[in-house]
Design an enzyme around this catalytic site. Structure first.
Site, PDB file in Angstrom:
ATOM      1  N   CYS A   1     -25.256-103.586 -16.823  1.00 62.02           N
ATOM      2  CA  CYS A   1     -24.469-102.364 -16.992  1.00 62.02           C
ATOM      3  C   CYS A   1     -22.977-102.669 -17.016  1.00 62.02           C
ATOM      4  O   CYS A   1     -22.189-101.905 -17.535  1.00 62.02           O
ATOM      5  CB  CYS A   1     -24.751-101.387 -15.877  1.00 62.02           C
ATOM      6  SG  CYS A   1     -26.486-100.994 -15.755  1.00 62.02           S
TER       7      CYS A   1
ATOM      8  N   SER B   1     -36.934 -95.807 -11.234  1.00 65.71           N
ATOM      9  CA  SER B   1     -36.947 -95.882 -12.688  1.00 65.71           C
ATOM     10  C   SER B   1     -38.105 -96.754 -13.146  1.00 65.71           C
ATOM     11  O   SER B   1     -38.441 -97.750 -12.508  1.00 65.71           O
ATOM     12  CB  SER B   1     -35.618 -96.471 -13.157  1.00 65.71           C
ATOM     13  OG  SER B   1     -35.693 -96.760 -14.518  1.00 65.71           O
TER      14      SER B   1
END
Lengths: 393, 384
Positions: free
Chosen positions: B326, B200
């Site tokens: 997260c 990412s």
């Protein structure tokens, strides 16, 4: 097809000489609510009625939703104005109106005519009979029921002729601003926004105070309270939210007082501070979301202990409500989803495992003596942290 | 002083990458599929990106696919491989400490009738190669193991695992979620027997909303989205060209002086670990020294709630994470911390510090000093 709404109001009508004050407040709140809706609107008071006239394109559902949040409105009637061009034309207009509004016309009806303009050639009874006949000719599937009609068609003869038959229920209550102002103790929970909403419903303007305790409570907890204030403001007009930094007071109580009394003593200081701000901002009372026995700090004994510090009346509209009843209202006013976000508020961070449920006022007062040395300065400092956020609905 | 130590959540974008993106958004905005000059111009950026990643990963350009980020790469790899391979077998293997972007697709596949084996990890968060060996079956279609754990920084023995998988079952596809590892190590899928790799951009100073999936030529994976057939049909949709070019630029810059930057980060991490340990009653989670990632320090502070410590550090301008970003908005405690056996009392007392190439010596010193001040103060006030 609709471009206008007739606003019905219930209790305002009986307020005698103060009636115009109530109507003015209602007009103001309607204008405030419609600011968020797309389009331009004129709100006018004529013949002891309030009308909302759309001056541009608008979204019917959006306007109705906005009006449903204005306290004081008992009913919203979408209305059609037609020109007075003789009775025959009126008959055609009425037939078209029914055709447009009711797809299924297998219904009973009654015409209710009213003449504000008495020089109209027919009187009310004659209008009812004649128009009834015209409607029956046009729609043979319809039938007359003068006692319990499914469609009650209002025909009002004014400068123009007003036709309406639908009444969308409003929220009731009284226009916000007619009942003075009160200070709501707003936490991040389910109850306090509902309490604020209930008092606003009685025409009271709402200000709010929130105690935050960084670093023990997060910026998100504060944002959550702002979001909840917004839910109340959607009904109550702008809410002035006071955010007070409570950390040092809380830690000081923690240091000096028994832990099982922490919550009660803390709440006593919250009430003191809230009352102080309320007095300075011309509020006439405090509002809390307490309900008897819900938690340790809301037993009768605990409520008496927290109540004792203020002279201003404390309104507790949820006092006899069960949690489920409160949740029902929270869902109705759309605050529930926000309330259950998992951010801690300052009432729970230091909560004792077994807080006192029957606090003895004399003992509490004696323990508060331990705070004598520094508490006044801390309260003064906390008041200096007052951050005012004007929350629009 | 502002100290950003939440680089595993996301990073600041390189100025150079942002400028390149701005140019592509406003000037060279063509669609690489268009036949005219604007399209050709745009395609040049695409080619630059393929070349850059092919060089960094030592793979063929055809094996690079661009996605919307790590989550999508993981989903294509797992769900796509399972769809393509369900006739060969219906068994997958992963670990207990994967990111939700791997665990959730796994749980979806379980609902679709696939069987998933979850490998345990030791106190430091490492898998056991013996356990992996025993788990591999003739019908195992995918093994997915993360390169670097996002919460505690443990680096798995990927090359050894890859060799083992291929020796046990050459048909099994090996997927590596390298979202936290890419840009912090030289990762060569060929040597490590990796068939699929997720990375990412926004974890390596690139933009958000762009990631890549390396897919070894010959590895069978079905698309999970259908459309215009871009990227050889595996990932339809107009290429996110500004994102792709920004990602490539960031990767180029990160890999330029990688060894030097990593050495520096290891030194800073060591310093931070020492500083954290100076605070009493602290446990540092994960692998010590060079066995862990250079950028993550996870520490449990007994008797302090992580969220409170986080906000107290924030008041001094220091940004860290409670667990991982997260997980920070979910009330349940971290699965990774539970899997490595962190005691219950410490689960909600754990803070993650994550460094970047921009982190300075001074910032780490400032952080250590503040921890020593704040933690004892917070410990005085606790729930009873």
């Amino acid at each position: 097809m609709y471009k206008s709404f007739l606003i019905k109001y219930a209790e305002i009508g009986v307020k005698g000489k103060n009636r115009y004050l109530f109507e003015e407040a209602l007009v103001r709140q309607i204008k405030y609510a419609l600011k968020k809706a797309e389009g331009e609107f004129a709100v006018r008071r004529t013949d002891g009625r309030i009308y909302v006239d759309a001056q541009s394109e608008f979204d019917f559902d959006e306007v109705v939703e906005s009006l449903k949040k204005v306290f004081g409105i008992s009913g919203i009637c979408p209305v059609v104005y037609v020109e007075d061009e003789g009775f025959e034309k009126l008959g055609q207009d009425v037939v078209r109106y029914i055709g447009d509004v009711y797809a299924d016309r297998n219904k009973s009806f009654k015409v209710a005519a009213r003449r504000a303009r008495k020089n109209y050639p027919l009187n009310s009874m004659q209008i009812n009979e004649e128009l009834g006949g015209v409607i029956l000719d046009a729609y043979p599937e319809m039938h007359v029921d003068v006692h319990r009609p499914e469609i009650l068609l209002h025909v009002e003869i004014r400068d123009k002729i007003y036709l309406y038959s639908e009444i969308i229920p409003g929220p009731g209550g009284m226009p916000v601003g007619t009942g003075g102002k009160a200070m709501l103790l707003l936490s991040g929970g389910i109850d306090s926004p509902v309490a604020g909403w209930m008092i606003a419903k009685r025409g009271v303007k709402i200000d709010a105070v929130y105690f935050h305790a960084p670093p023990y409570t997060s910026e998100r907890a504060k944002q959550k309270v702002v979001d909840l204030a917004k839910k109340v403001a959607a009904y109550a007009g702008p809410v002035w939210l006071h955010v007070i930094n409570f950390t040092d007071i809380q830690l000081y109580i923690y240091d000096k007082c028994p832990h099982d009394e922490l919550t009660i003593i803390m709440r006593r200081y919250m009430m003191r501070i809230a009352e102080h701000i309320a007095a300075e901002t011309e509020c006439l009372g405090l509002i809390t979301g307490e309900s008897i026995g819900q938690v340790a700090s809301q037993t009768m004994a605990s409520l008496a202990a927290t109540n004792e510090v203020c002279t201003m009346p404390v309104y507790r509209p949820l006092i006899g409500f069960d949690k489920m009843e409160i949740v029902d209202i929270a869902e109705k006013i759309d605050s529930y989803e926000t309330s259950i976000l998992p951010y801690e508020d300052c009432c729970t961070i230091f909560v004792a495992k077994h807080p006192v449920t029957k606090p003895n006022l004399n003992i509490i007062k004696r323990h508060e003596q331990n705070l004598q040395e520094g508490i006044e300065e801390l309260v003064a400092k906390a008041l200096e942290t007052d951050e005012v956020i004007v929350v629009q609905g | 002083m502002e100290v950003y130590l939440d680089n595993s959540a996301t990073t600041a974008c390189f100025e150079e990458a942002a400028q390149l993106m701005h140019r592509i958004l406003c000037e060279d905005y063509g669609n690489p599929s268009s036949l005219h000059h604007k399209g050709v111009e745009a395609e040049a950026y695409l080619r630059y990106a393929y070349e850059t990643f092919a060089k960094i990963l030592k793979v063929n350009e055809k094996e690079i696919f661009f996605t919307s980020g790590g989550t999508e790469s993981d989903n294509i790899a797992l769900v796509g491989a399972a769809m393509a391979g369900h006739r060969t077998g219906r068994h997958l293997i992963t670990t207990r400490i994967e990111h939700p972007a791997v665990l959730q697709p796994m749980s979806y596949l379980e609902g679709q009738g696939f069987e998933v084996t979850y490998l345990s990890v030791d106190r430091q968060g490492k898998i056991s190669l013996e356990e992996l060996e025993q788990a591999i079956r003739p019908d195992t279609i995918v093994v997915s193991i993360m390169y670097t754990n996002n919460e505690i920084g443990t680096v798995q023995p990927i090359a050894e695992a890859g060799a083992l998988i291929k020796s046990r079952n050459p048909k099994t596809l090996f997927h590596v979620d390298a979202v936290q590892g890419f840009g912090k190590a030289r990762i060569h899928p060929g040597k490590m027997h990796i068939d699929m790799l997720s990375a990412s951009a926004h974890k390596i100073h690139g933009p958000k909303g762009i990631g890549l999936l390396y897919l070894r030529e010959g590895a069978k994976v079905s698309p999970i989205m259908y459309g215009g057939g871009q990227q050889r049909g595996l990932r339809s949709g107009t290429e996110n060209l500004p994102g792709i070019a920004g990602f490539a630029k960031a990767a180029e810059l990160v890999y330029q002086d990688l060894e030097q930057d990593i050495d520096r980060m290891y030194a800073l991490r060591e310093k931070l670990t020492d500083g954290v340990k100076r605070v009493e009653e602290v446990t540092v989670n994960g692998c010590p020294g060079m066995e862990g990632a250079p950028h993550i320090v996870s520490a449990s502070f007994r008797g302090v709630r992580s969220e409170v410590l986080l906000h107290a550090l924030e008041e001094r301008g220091i940004y860290v994470s409670a667990g991982s970003a997260c997980a920070a908005h979910k009330p349940q405690p971290s699965a990774t911390l539970r899997a490595i056996g962190v005691e219950k009392e410490l689960l909600e007392s754990t803070i993650r510090f994550s460094l970047s190439g921009f982190t300075t010596d001074e910032e780490i010193a400032y952080t250590c000093q503040n921890l020593e001040e704040i933690v004892p103060k917070l410990r005085r006030y606790t729930r009873h």
